[in-house]
Design a protein around this motif. Structure first.
Motif, mmCIF file in Angstrom:
data_model
loop_
_atom_site.group_PDB
_atom_site.id
_atom_site.type_symbol
_atom_site.label_atom_id
_atom_site.label_comp_id
_atom_site.label_asym_id
_atom_site.label_seq_id
_atom_site.Cartn_x
_atom_site.Cartn_y
_atom_site.Cartn_z
ATOM 1 N N MET A 1 0.605 63.023 -98.820
ATOM 2 C CA MET A 1 0.085 62.121 -99.851
ATOM 3 C C MET A 1 1.237 61.179 -100.214
ATOM 4 O O MET A 1 2.357 61.643 -100.449
ATOM 5 C CB MET A 1 -0.268 63.018 -101.034
ATOM 6 C CG MET A 1 -0.864 62.393 -102.233
ATOM 7 S SD MET A 1 -1.069 63.688 -103.537
ATOM 8 C CE MET A 1 -2.817 63.928 -103.527
ATOM 9 N N THR A 2 0.966 59.879 -100.217
ATOM 10 C CA THR A 2 1.999 58.921 -100.627
ATOM 11 C C THR A 2 1.401 58.004 -101.690
ATOM 12 O O THR A 2 0.213 58.112 -102.024
ATOM 13 C CB THR A 2 2.471 58.049 -99.444
ATOM 14 O OG1 THR A 2 1.342 57.284 -99.001
ATOM 15 C CG2 THR A 2 3.016 58.868 -98.292
ATOM 16 N N ARG A 3 2.223 57.091 -102.149
ATOM 17 C CA ARG A 3 1.746 56.121 -103.149
ATOM 18 C C ARG A 3 0.526 55.350 -102.626
ATOM 19 O O ARG A 3 -0.332 54.942 -103.397
ATOM 20 C CB ARG A 3 2.916 55.158 -103.397
ATOM 21 C CG ARG A 3 2.891 54.451 -104.699
ATOM 22 C CD ARG A 3 4.155 53.626 -104.853
ATOM 23 N NE ARG A 3 3.921 52.509 -105.744
ATOM 24 C CZ ARG A 3 4.027 52.571 -107.059
ATOM 25 N NH1 ARG A 3 4.387 53.676 -107.644
ATOM 26 N NH2 ARG A 3 3.775 51.507 -107.800
ATOM 27 N N ASP A 4 0.435 55.172 -101.302
ATOM 28 C CA ASP A 4 -0.658 54.383 -100.726
ATOM 29 C C ASP A 4 -1.996 55.128 -100.649
ATOM 30 O O ASP A 4 -3.044 54.506 -100.698
ATOM 31 C CB ASP A 4 -0.302 53.938 -99.292
ATOM 32 C CG ASP A 4 0.868 52.988 -99.301
ATOM 33 O OD1 ASP A 4 1.075 52.308 -100.337
ATOM 34 O OD2 ASP A 4 1.605 52.943 -98.284
ATOM 35 N N ASN A 5 -1.945 56.435 -100.407
ATOM 36 C CA ASN A 5 -3.230 57.114 -100.160
ATOM 37 C C ASN A 5 -3.537 58.226 -101.157
ATOM 38 O O ASN A 5 -4.478 58.988 -100.970
ATOM 39 C CB ASN A 5 -3.231 57.717 -98.738
ATOM 40 C CG ASN A 5 -2.311 58.921 -98.627
ATOM 41 O OD1 ASN A 5 -1.588 59.262 -99.559
ATOM 42 N ND2 ASN A 5 -2.331 59.593 -97.489
ATOM 43 N N TRP A 6 -2.726 58.347 -102.224
ATOM 44 C CA TRP A 6 -2.847 59.562 -103.035
ATOM 45 C C TRP A 6 -4.219 59.753 -103.653
ATOM 46 O O TRP A 6 -4.708 60.884 -103.735
ATOM 47 C CB TRP A 6 -1.731 59.646 -104.089
ATOM 48 C CG TRP A 6 -1.816 58.697 -105.241
ATOM 49 C CD1 TRP A 6 -1.323 57.430 -105.290
ATOM 50 C CD2 TRP A 6 -2.401 58.949 -106.517
ATOM 51 N NE1 TRP A 6 -1.562 56.870 -106.509
ATOM 52 C CE2 TRP A 6 -2.220 57.780 -107.303
ATOM 53 C CE3 TRP A 6 -3.055 60.035 -107.097
ATOM 54 C CZ2 TRP A 6 -2.689 57.674 -108.612
ATOM 55 C CZ3 TRP A 6 -3.508 59.935 -108.404
ATOM 56 C CH2 TRP A 6 -3.327 58.757 -109.150
ATOM 57 N N GLU A 7 -4.859 58.661 -104.024
ATOM 58 C CA GLU A 7 -6.163 58.841 -104.674
ATOM 59 C C GLU A 7 -7.208 59.381 -103.697
ATOM 60 O O GLU A 7 -8.024 60.226 -104.043
ATOM 61 C CB GLU A 7 -6.617 57.536 -105.326
ATOM 62 C CG GLU A 7 -5.944 57.373 -106.693
ATOM 63 C CD GLU A 7 -5.832 55.956 -107.163
ATOM 64 O OE1 GLU A 7 -5.357 55.110 -106.361
ATOM 65 O OE2 GLU A 7 -6.205 55.688 -108.312
ATOM 66 N N ASP A 8 -7.133 58.894 -102.438
ATOM 67 C CA ASP A 8 -8.075 59.384 -101.415
ATOM 68 C C ASP A 8 -7.831 60.858 -101.102
ATOM 69 O O ASP A 8 -8.772 61.650 -101.003
ATOM 70 C CB ASP A 8 -7.916 58.584 -100.099
ATOM 71 C CG ASP A 8 -8.341 57.138 -100.287
ATOM 72 O OD1 ASP A 8 -9.104 56.874 -101.247
ATOM 73 O OD2 ASP A 8 -7.890 56.279 -99.501
ATOM 74 N N VAL A 9 -6.552 61.209 -100.918
ATOM 75 C CA VAL A 9 -6.250 62.603 -100.587
ATOM 76 C C VAL A 9 -6.644 63.521 -101.754
ATOM 77 O O VAL A 9 -7.194 64.608 -101.567
ATOM 78 C CB VAL A 9 -4.752 62.787 -100.240
ATOM 79 C CG1 VAL A 9 -4.416 64.255 -99.984
ATOM 80 C CG2 VAL A 9 -4.368 61.949 -99.026
ATOM 81 N N ARG A 10 -6.409 63.027 -102.940
ATOM 82 C CA ARG A 10 -6.768 63.810 -104.141
ATOM 83 C C ARG A 10 -8.267 64.124 -104.126
ATOM 84 O O ARG A 10 -8.683 65.259 -104.373
ATOM 85 C CB ARG A 10 -6.406 62.997 -105.384
ATOM 86 C CG ARG A 10 -6.745 63.687 -106.655
ATOM 87 C CD ARG A 10 -6.397 62.840 -107.859
ATOM 88 N NE ARG A 10 -6.701 63.591 -109.058
ATOM 89 C CZ ARG A 10 -6.492 63.166 -110.297
ATOM 90 N NH1 ARG A 10 -5.943 62.000 -110.495
ATOM 91 N NH2 ARG A 10 -6.798 63.912 -111.329
ATOM 92 N N GLU A 11 -9.045 63.107 -103.797
ATOM 93 C CA GLU A 11 -10.484 63.301 -103.788
ATOM 94 C C GLU A 11 -10.895 64.273 -102.672
ATOM 95 O O GLU A 11 -11.692 65.188 -102.871
ATOM 96 C CB GLU A 11 -11.162 61.946 -103.598
ATOM 97 C CG GLU A 11 -12.586 61.968 -104.084
ATOM 98 C CD GLU A 11 -13.205 60.579 -104.019
ATOM 99 O OE1 GLU A 11 -12.604 59.631 -104.549
ATOM 100 O OE2 GLU A 11 -14.279 60.467 -103.391
ATOM 101 N N GLU A 12 -10.285 64.018 -101.499
ATOM 102 C CA GLU A 12 -10.608 64.854 -100.326
ATOM 103 C C GLU A 12 -10.347 66.340 -100.606
ATOM 104 O O GLU A 12 -11.089 67.216 -100.176
ATOM 105 C CB GLU A 12 -9.700 64.384 -99.182
ATOM 106 C CG GLU A 12 -10.112 64.807 -97.809
ATOM 107 C CD GLU A 12 -9.082 64.307 -96.807
ATOM 108 O OE1 GLU A 12 -8.574 65.145 -96.052
ATOM 109 O OE2 GLU A 12 -8.756 63.090 -96.802
#
Ligand code: FCA
Length: 335
Positions: free
Chosen positions: A321-332
């Motif tokens: 998870m990075t600053r770029d994708n954290w919201e997507d990974v969080r949801e996943e």
């Protein structure tokens, strides 16, 4: 959900309520039927553990059992928590112990009360120094997740065009906790594989698994090694990497001189990624604390109600998870 009345617990409540007016004895029998379990954690203030306890509580609401959330920051507190659970009629508990070597003492107390025990995250170690296989456990596959950390750091170093010869690593260690050692060992192995220089890895042994102990351990390392301009930071969890990153800032390093990669993917990382400008905390390998909380509570519940002993050891995996994708990974990951 608007149909909260249809959850099994509420239905049971209704049934108990109806029975109460009909027969007090029956009501007593039915309310006693509701299984109660404990969920004891070593660091109740950390987002990882808050989420685990929330997830277990939520599952209890769905399935109709009660979860008592307790803190166990040292051996004494854990033993009192077990006494407390017993007096409330709990039939078992899930625990992330404050010290894995407390395993035999904790099992002793639990067995006196006939309580079932499942460990989460940190696995009990017996007097022989080996994991206590007889206690069902669920935790991260530490070494593999550590390797993901090392690979993420190596890739980011390459992207930034850093020369591995001139980069130092701050390795924040906690060798008394086996899962911590596995994680930092995995990260080290992956970094060395990528061409990192072993002589440039500096240890900062922390006393605990939190931000302040990591900060205290990290600060002197930066001062001693002022010859390095580029640093990478890793540890058993993101709270500790954040301690290292805060120490690097205090020392005067800029975010573009630091690549910190943690483990967990909890509120601590979300807060960092939400800051207006990036920091040296580049990323974290996220694991589902929701799943850890739900699955262990469910395993214990099945064991109590169906007599099915959970698997001896379940290892979970993670995702960068990075600053770029954290919201997507969080949801996943349902975080
Ligand atoms: C250990 C760490 C926590 C979390 C958990 C899975 O208990 O201290 O931060 O990583 O393992």
């Amino acid at each position: 959900m608007s149909f909260t009345l249809s959850t099994p617990r509420k239905l049971l409540g209704l049934a108990v309520g109806m029975a109460l007016s009909a027969s007090p004895l029956l009501a007593q029998a039915q309310s006693d039927d509701e299984v109660k379990i404990g969920f004891i954690v070593k660091k109740p203030e950390q987002a990882w553990f808050i989420n685990e306890q929330d997830a277990a509580t939520q599952l209890g609401e769905e399935k109709g059992f009660e979860v008592v959330r307790l803190s166990g920051e040292d051996g004494q507190e854990v033993l009192s928590a077990i006494d407390n659970l017993h007096s409330q009629g709990a039939e078992g508990f899930v625990i992330c112990p404050p010290d894995v070597r407390l395993g035999p003492a904790i099992m002793n107390r639990a067995e006196q009360y006939g309580m079932k025990v499942v460990t989460v995250d940190d696995r009990f170690v017996g007097g022989d120094g080996e994991p206590m296989e007889e206690v069902p456990h669920l935790g991260m596959s530490g070494y593999k997740i550590g390797e993901q950390v090392g690979n993420a750091i190596a890739e980011e170093m390459e992207r930034r065009g850093w020369n591995p010869e001139e980069v130092a690593a701050l390795r924040i260690t906690n060798y008394e906790l086996p899962t911590a050692k596995e994680r930092t060992d995995g990260a080290t192995a992956a970094l060395l594989d990528s061409g990192f220089k072993e002589a440039n890895i500096f240890d900062a042994p922390q006393q605990n698994t939190d931000t302040s102990s990591a900060f205290a351990a990290a600060s002197p390392v930066f001062s001693k090694r002022s010859d390095f301009e580029h640093w990478v930071i890793y540890a058993l969890n993101e709270e500790s990497v954040l301690g290292g990153v805060r120490a690097s800032e205090q020392y005067g390093l800029d975010p573009d001189q630091v690549i910190g990669v943690g483990i967990n993917g909890s509120g601590a990382a979300f807060a960092e990624f939400s800051r207006e400008t990036p920091t040296g905390f580049y990323g974290t390998v996220a694991v589902s604390s929701t799943m850890h909380g739900r699955q262990t509570a469910d395993n214990l519940y099945q064991w109590i109600t169906e007599g099915e002993k959970p698997p001896a050891n379940t290892e979970t995996t993670g995702k960068l998870m990075t600053r770029d994708n954290w919201e997507d990974v969080r949801e996943e990951l349902g975080l």
